[in-house]
Design a protein around this motif. Structure first.
Motif, PDB file in Angstrom:
ATOM      1  N   VAL A  99      -9.872   8.884  -5.811  1.00  0.00           N
ATOM      2  CA  VAL A  99      -9.341   7.639  -6.007  1.00  0.00           C
ATOM      3  C   VAL A  99      -9.392   6.720  -4.580  1.00  0.00           C
ATOM      4  O   VAL A  99      -8.796   6.967  -3.802  1.00  0.00           O
ATOM      5  CB  VAL A  99      -8.213   7.396  -6.712  1.00  0.00           C
ATOM      6  N   THR A 100     -10.071   5.481  -4.887  1.00  0.00           N
ATOM      7  CA  THR A 100     -10.080   4.660  -3.625  1.00  0.00           C
ATOM      8  C   THR A 100      -9.002   3.378  -3.755  1.00  0.00           C
ATOM      9  O   THR A 100      -8.552   3.253  -4.792  1.00  0.00           O
ATOM     10  CB  THR A 100     -11.541   4.102  -3.432  1.00  0.00           C
ATOM     11  N   GLU A 123      -9.571   0.458  -3.701  1.00  0.00           N
ATOM     12  CA  GLU A 123     -10.187  -0.654  -4.557  1.00  0.00           C
ATOM     13  C   GLU A 123      -9.837  -0.279  -6.237  1.00  0.00           C
ATOM     14  O   GLU A 123      -9.357  -1.089  -6.970  1.00  0.00           O
ATOM     15  CB  GLU A 123     -11.674  -0.558  -4.465  1.00  0.00           C
ATOM     16  N   GLN A 124      -9.924   1.042  -6.566  1.00  0.00           N
ATOM     17  CA  GLN A 124      -9.626   1.568  -7.751  1.00  0.00           C
ATOM     18  C   GLN A 124      -8.216   1.618  -8.098  1.00  0.00           C
ATOM     19  O   GLN A 124      -7.700   1.241  -9.153  1.00  0.00           O
ATOM     20  CB  GLN A 124     -10.097   2.870  -7.965  1.00  0.00           C
ATOM     21  N   PRO A 141      -5.869  -2.748  -7.427  1.00  0.00           N
ATOM     22  CA  PRO A 141      -6.710  -4.004  -7.850  1.00  0.00           C
ATOM     23  C   PRO A 141      -5.732  -5.236  -7.696  1.00  0.00           C
ATOM     24  O   PRO A 141      -6.282  -6.139  -7.335  1.00  0.00           O
ATOM     25  CB  PRO A 141      -7.110  -3.670  -9.316  1.00  0.00           C
TER      26      PRO A 141
END
Length: 371
Positions: A271-272, A274-275, A278
């Motif tokens: 998982v980044t 960005e993910q 948000p």
């Protein structure tokens, strides 16, 4: 000494004796109250048959008060018990036991949470028990397959929490799965709206003393809306709270406690930011970089959900930064120090920087991540 004075001395001595006796001795109990207490003691020697599948030990009711109304009576009592193999000390629950007199004998006819006290899971209905390798799952109004799946997830979460938190802990988790969001709220004594959309929460005391009441409570509504990977993250997050409980005190910043649990949940995944962040990404791109690490008030439920999301995401990214720049051992060290030292001392001892520098590094990392 005159006769009058001797009489006064004797009266004062008798009065003092009566006062001392009243302070040191309990009020006498009538025969009916003794019979009621004995009836409760006899009834509570073993757990109810309906709870036979739950690994209970040390089960006992201690009556504190009795109220009679003719052939009916109510006893206020404190229930003490442990979940064998899981609880370090006895859990407590204030109960109200109802009795009736039949044929000259008092019989227990019911038992419920005392007014103002939190109910037990079994107050909500028959309990289904599923044992995992590292977990005990207790559910009401749930299919056995659902509980087995949660136990399997908990069995993955416990080793993940242990890998993130190498400090001593029991390495086991108790998971409660009530029948609905509303039933979950009843167990926790809070409005249901506070838990809407959440997958699970953890209960228990913080600090070094034994915390017998550590329970992960699943919100069946929120749990059903999660993806399989989301369930893993959420349950690892909550189990990590159980693992770090003894090292968590009133001095531990809430962002560190929540951020560490999220860091443990995402650790080892792909998982980044960005993910997973948000809401914070949108804020930073609008030029709204937080001026400080999240405060305790930022984690309050019932307010702006976007602000709450930013608090959790910012806390996770702060812990992710510390683990990446200073190392995982330094993050663990910071957590331990924060529970026993003033925050500036803890930061300098674990990271060799001051709190302002840590905040600036975090802000710069947010700008670089969400350009």
């Amino acid at each position: 000494m005159s006769p009058v004075r001797r009489s006064l001395v004797r009266m004062l001595a008798l009065l003092l004796s009566a006062l001392l006796a009243g302070c040191g001795a309990p009020a006498p109990r009538d025969g009916a109250e003794r019979d009621i207490r004995e009836a409760v003691a006899d009834w509570s020697r073993t757990p109810p048959a309906a709870l036979a599948g739950i690994p209970l030990e040390g089960w006992a009711y201690e009556v504190s008060a009795v109220r009679r109304d003719g052939a009916a009576a109510t006893a206020r009592a404190e229930l003490r018990y442990r979940l064998s193999g899981y609880d370090a000390a006895a859990a407590g629950s204030a109960r109200e036991v109802r009795l009736t007199r039949d044929g000259g004998r008092w019989q227990v006819t019911g038992d419920r949470a005392a007014p103002g006290a939190l109910p037990q899971l079994w107050d909500q209905g028959p309990v289904t028990v599923v044992r995992g390798a590292h977990s005990l799952v207790l559910g009401v109004g749930q299919e056995a397959g659902t509980l087995s799946a949660i136990a399997a997830e908990a069995d993955r979460a416990v080793p993940a929490a242990s890998a993130a938190w190498p400090g001593p802990w029991a390495g086991r988790a108790v998971v409660l799965v009530p029948g609905s969001l509303e039933r979950m709220a009843e167990l926790l004594g809070r409005p249901a709206a506070e838990y809407r959309g959440m997958g699970a929460v953890t209960t228990g005391r913080v600090g070094a003393a034994p915390a017998p009441a550590d329970r992960v409570v699943v919100n069946p509504q929120g749990w059903g809306q999660l993806s399989p990977s989301g369930r893993g993250v959420i349950l690892t997050h909550e189990v990590t709270h159980v693992a770090t409980r003894a090292a968590t005190t009133a001095t531990t910043p809430l962002w560190l406690s929540e951020g560490f649990a999220d860091w443990a949940g995402y650790r080892g995944t792909q998982v980044t930011p960005e993910q997973a962040a948000p809401a914070l990404a949108r804020a930073v791109r609008r030029g709204e970089v937080p001026g400080a690490l999240p405060g305790a008030e930022d984690f309050a439920f019932g307010g702006d959900p976007e602000a709450l999301a930013r608090a959790y995401e910012g806390a996770w990214l702060a812990c992710r930064l510390i683990a990446g720049r200073w190392g995982e051992a330094a993050l663990v060290d910071l957590y331990g120090r924060a529970g026993r030292e003033p925050w500036p001392v803890a930061v300098r001892g674990a990271l060799a920087v001051d709190p302002d520098a840590l905040t600036k590094d975090w802000q710069e990392a947010l700008r670089a991540e969400f350009r």
